[in-house]
Design a protein around this motif. Structure first.
Motif, PDB file in Angstrom:
ATOM      1  N   GLY A  47     -16.767 -20.793 -28.544  1.00 30.04           N
ATOM      2  CA  GLY A  47     -16.865 -19.901 -27.394  1.00 30.04           C
ATOM      3  C   GLY A  47     -15.802 -20.175 -26.339  1.00 30.04           C
ATOM      4  O   GLY A  47     -15.206 -19.252 -25.782  1.00 30.04           O
ATOM      5  N   LEU A  48     -15.540 -21.461 -26.067  1.00 31.54           N
ATOM      6  CA  LEU A  48     -14.570 -21.807 -25.036  1.00 31.54           C
ATOM      7  C   LEU A  48     -13.136 -21.480 -25.454  1.00 31.54           C
ATOM      8  O   LEU A  48     -12.308 -21.093 -24.621  1.00 31.54           O
ATOM      9  CB  LEU A  48     -14.691 -23.295 -24.688  1.00 31.54           C
ATOM     10  N   LEU A  49     -12.841 -21.646 -26.738  1.00 30.10           N
ATOM     11  CA  LEU A  49     -11.479 -21.445 -27.239  1.00 30.10           C
ATOM     12  C   LEU A  49     -11.321 -20.095 -27.931  1.00 30.10           C
ATOM     13  O   LEU A  49     -10.414 -19.936 -28.759  1.00 30.10           O
ATOM     14  CB  LEU A  49     -11.108 -22.570 -28.207  1.00 30.10           C
ATOM     15  N   ALA A  50     -12.177 -19.141 -27.608  1.00 30.79           N
ATOM     16  CA  ALA A  50     -12.136 -17.839 -28.273  1.00 30.79           C
ATOM     17  C   ALA A  50     -10.767 -17.165 -28.205  1.00 30.79           C
ATOM     18  O   ALA A  50     -10.282 -16.652 -29.215  1.00 30.79           O
ATOM     19  CB  ALA A  50     -13.219 -16.929 -27.695  1.00 30.79           C
ATOM     20  N   PRO A  51     -10.086 -17.151 -27.050  1.00 33.11           N
ATOM     21  CA  PRO A  51      -8.768 -16.495 -27.028  1.00 33.11           C
ATOM     22  C   PRO A  51      -7.746 -17.163 -27.945  1.00 33.11           C
ATOM     23  O   PRO A  51      -6.817 -16.501 -28.416  1.00 33.11           O
ATOM     24  CB  PRO A  51      -8.348 -16.614 -25.552  1.00 33.11           C
ATOM     25  N   VAL A  52      -7.910 -18.460 -28.181  1.00 30.83           N
ATOM     26  CA  VAL A  52      -6.969 -19.183 -29.034  1.00 30.83           C
ATOM     27  C   VAL A  52      -7.319 -19.008 -30.504  1.00 30.83           C
ATOM     28  O   VAL A  52      -6.431 -18.845 -31.358  1.00 30.83           O
ATOM     29  CB  VAL A  52      -6.957 -20.685 -28.658  1.00 30.83           C
ATOM     30  N   SER A  54      -9.257 -16.592 -31.954  1.00 30.76           N
ATOM     31  CA  SER A  54      -9.408 -15.223 -32.451  1.00 30.76           C
ATOM     32  C   SER A  54      -8.092 -14.691 -33.006  1.00 30.76           C
ATOM     33  O   SER A  54      -7.075 -14.674 -32.301  1.00 30.76           O
ATOM     34  CB  SER A  54      -9.891 -14.316 -31.322  1.00 30.76           C
ATOM     35  N   PRO A  55      -8.077 -14.229 -34.267  1.00 36.57           N
ATOM     36  CA  PRO A  55      -6.823 -13.711 -34.844  1.00 36.57           C
ATOM     37  C   PRO A  55      -6.468 -12.304 -34.365  1.00 36.57           C
ATOM     38  O   PRO A  55      -5.320 -11.896 -34.467  1.00 36.57           O
ATOM     39  CB  PRO A  55      -7.105 -13.715 -36.354  1.00 36.57           C
ATOM     40  N   HIS A  56      -7.457 -11.546 -33.859  1.00 41.58           N
ATOM     41  CA  HIS A  56      -7.217 -10.172 -33.417  1.00 41.58           C
ATOM     42  C   HIS A  56      -7.978  -9.924 -32.122  1.00 41.58           C
ATOM     43  O   HIS A  56      -8.842 -10.701 -31.712  1.00 41.58           O
ATOM     44  CB  HIS A  56      -7.666  -9.162 -34.478  1.00 41.58           C
ATOM     45  N   ASP A  57      -7.671  -8.824 -31.485  1.00 42.83           N
ATOM     46  CA  ASP A  57      -8.433  -8.383 -30.313  1.00 42.83           C
ATOM     47  C   ASP A  57      -9.809  -7.903 -30.789  1.00 42.83           C
ATOM     48  O   ASP A  57      -9.894  -7.027 -31.662  1.00 42.83           O
ATOM     49  CB  ASP A  57      -7.685  -7.248 -29.615  1.00 42.83           C
ATOM     50  N   PRO A  58     -10.906  -8.438 -30.233  1.00 43.27           N
ATOM     51  CA  PRO A  58     -12.239  -8.074 -30.741  1.00 43.27           C
ATOM     52  C   PRO A  58     -12.641  -6.634 -30.477  1.00 43.27           C
ATOM     53  O   PRO A  58     -13.571  -6.133 -31.116  1.00 43.27           O
ATOM     54  CB  PRO A  58     -13.163  -9.045 -30.004  1.00 43.27           C
ATOM     55  N   LEU A  92     -14.283 -11.311 -37.813  1.00 38.20           N
ATOM     56  CA  LEU A  92     -14.133 -12.709 -37.400  1.00 38.20           C
ATOM     57  C   LEU A  92     -13.857 -12.817 -35.908  1.00 38.20           C
ATOM     58  O   LEU A  92     -14.451 -13.662 -35.216  1.00 38.20           O
ATOM     59  CB  LEU A  92     -13.004 -13.364 -38.193  1.00 38.20           C
ATOM     60  N   SER A  93     -12.993 -11.972 -35.386  1.00 43.13           N
ATOM     61  CA  SER A  93     -12.685 -12.008 -33.955  1.00 43.13           C
ATOM     62  C   SER A  93     -13.913 -11.681 -33.119  1.00 43.13           C
ATOM     63  O   SER A  93     -14.166 -12.305 -32.080  1.00 43.13           O
ATOM     64  CB  SER A  93     -11.557 -11.021 -33.638  1.00 43.13           C
ATOM     65  N   ARG A  94     -14.696 -10.728 -33.570  1.00 48.57           N
ATOM     66  CA  ARG A  94     -15.900 -10.356 -32.834  1.00 48.57           C
ATOM     67  C   ARG A  94     -16.957 -11.464 -32.926  1.00 48.57           C
ATOM     68  O   ARG A  94     -17.728 -11.671 -31.990  1.00 48.57           O
ATOM     69  CB  ARG A  94     -16.450  -9.027 -33.360  1.00 48.57           C
ATOM     70  N   LEU A  95     -17.014 -12.169 -34.044  1.00 50.91           N
ATOM     71  CA  LEU A  95     -17.930 -13.300 -34.159  1.00 50.91           C
ATOM     72  C   LEU A  95     -17.537 -14.413 -33.193  1.00 50.91           C
ATOM     73  O   LEU A  95     -18.397 -15.028 -32.550  1.00 50.91           O
ATOM     74  CB  LEU A  95     -17.938 -13.844 -35.589  1.00 50.91           C
ATOM     75  N   ILE A  96     -16.252 -14.692 -33.094  1.00 49.95           N
ATOM     76  CA  ILE A  96     -15.779 -15.760 -32.215  1.00 49.95           C
ATOM     77  C   ILE A  96     -16.074 -15.424 -30.755  1.00 49.95           C
ATOM     78  O   ILE A  96     -16.595 -16.259 -30.003  1.00 49.95           O
ATOM     79  CB  ILE A  96     -14.279 -15.997 -32.439  1.00 49.95           C
ATOM     80  N   TYR A  97     -15.776 -14.216 -30.339  1.00 49.50           N
ATOM     81  CA  TYR A  97     -16.077 -13.820 -28.964  1.00 49.50           C
ATOM     82  C   TYR A  97     -17.579 -13.655 -28.754  1.00 49.50           C
ATOM     83  O   TYR A  97     -18.085 -13.829 -27.639  1.00 49.50           O
ATOM     84  CB  TYR A  97     -15.340 -12.530 -28.602  1.00 49.50           C
ATOM     85  N   GLY A  98     -18.310 -13.315 -29.819  1.00 56.33           N
ATOM     86  CA  GLY A  98     -19.760 -13.227 -29.717  1.00 56.33           C
ATOM     87  C   GLY A  98     -20.397 -14.577 -29.424  1.00 56.33           C
ATOM     88  O   GLY A  98     -21.445 -14.647 -28.771  1.00 56.33           O
ATOM     89  N   ALA A  99     -19.771 -15.663 -29.897  1.00 58.47           N
ATOM     90  CA  ALA A  99     -20.266 -16.997 -29.563  1.00 58.47           C
ATOM     91  C   ALA A  99     -20.202 -17.240 -28.063  1.00 58.47           C
ATOM     92  O   ALA A  99     -21.102 -17.847 -27.472  1.00 58.47           O
ATOM     93  CB  ALA A  99     -19.456 -18.057 -30.318  1.00 58.47           C
TER      94      ALA A  99
END
Length: 301
Positions: A47-52, A54-58, A92-99
């Motif tokens: 969750g904290l490192l989501a921008p780093v 994430s491979p795409h814009d969620p 995957l990007s949406r899962l990472i930002y979803g965290a």
């Protein structure tokens, strides 16, 4: 000579250890608690490192990439590791930002329940009598409703949205903390240090929050760790019903709701968010069980 030899042969008596160190050692020895701690750490870092990470814009949609399967079903030609949803957004990007969203909801809702529940429980347990009856009967009314149904009722009044979902879930957690704190305060209220504090003229608020409350933290810590798991589930349930996070916010429950109409031909859309919820809830539950074993001497080996 005999006296000096006797002194040298006497075993050294170990110094008393701080109870916190003993509890920390007990927690570290609990394999399930360590496993839960690892999962929680990964969840928080994601969750904290989501921008780093994430491979795409969620929220970046592409009508040309709708319902693309995971990379292993594409023969390695796809740039979307876990596939895309029906709007072409990377799963995957949406899962990472979803965290990050789930972590924010859990922190806010548990914070609301902890602060207000602890305050009401401490007041009820310390003053007893009429005030105790009023507070605890209101808590009983809240507990009489299924918690997700009560959250839906509150959301019907506040309206859909992530912030309102946090408030609704936080309100349904208040009775849990209130009952725990009240029981602990009632037990501590009869002890000698409370009587001594009253005898020297300490104010009630100082006795409650400086003297009594620190001795009630053990069960509260366990309840807090378990409440994080419940908060993630409740937030996902409200998101699934369309009452929580609103599009295009990447939230696991809303992702499952979006993928249910494609379950037969695009299984990945709702499967991976479900796995993410499962792992996050499992991690907090395992860690909570380990905390309970470490903080309760009766449960130790």
């Amino acid at each position: 000579m005999i006296t000096s030899l006797t002194r040298r042969q006497q075993p050294k008596i170990p110094e008393d250890r701080h109870p916190f160190l003993d509890q920390l050692e007990q927690l570290w020895r609990n394999k399930t608690a360590v496993a839960g701690m690892i999962v929680i750490t990964l969840f928080v870092l994601t969750g904290l490192l989501a921008p780093v990470l994430s491979p795409h814009d969620p929220v970046d949609a592409s009508l040309y990439d709708q319902l693309k399967p995971p990379i292993w079903e594409e023969g390695g030609r796809s740039s979307n590791l876990l596939g895309t949803d029906d709007l072409g957004r990377d799963i995957l990007s949406r899962l990472i930002y979803g965290a990050r969203v789930s972590l924010l909801v859990a922190l806010a809702t548990v914070g609301i329940g902890f602060i207000f529940g602890s305050l009401l429980g401490a007041i009820a347990g310390y003053y007893k009598g009429f005030l105790d009856n009023i507070i605890m009967r209101f808590m009983d009314i809240l507990l009489a409703f299924p918690h997700i149904l009560l959250a839906i009722v509150i959301m019907a009044y506040l309206g859909p949205g992530l912030r309102n979902a946090m408030i609704a879930i936080g309100i349904i957690y208040i009775p849990r903390y209130a009952r725990i704190v009240r029981a602990s305060v009632l037990e501590e209220h009869e002890k000698d240090y409370v009587t001594a504090s009253k005898a020297v003229g300490s104010r009630d608020w100082r006795i409650i929050f400086v003297s009594i409350f620190p001795n009630c933290l053990a069960p509260l810590i366990v309840q807090t760790s378990l409440s994080f798991a419940s908060a993630i589930l409740d937030a996902a349930a409200l998101g699934f019903l369309g009452l929580g996070a609103q599009p295009p916010t990447p939230e696991w429950g809303a992702m499952i709701a979006m993928g249910r109409s494609h379950i037969l031909r695009a299984w990945w859309v709702m499967t991976f968010p479900g796995i993410a919820i499962l792992l996050a809830v499992l991690g907090f539950n395992l860690f909570g069980d380990g905390l309970r074993d470490a903080l309760d001497p009766r449960l130790r080996d």
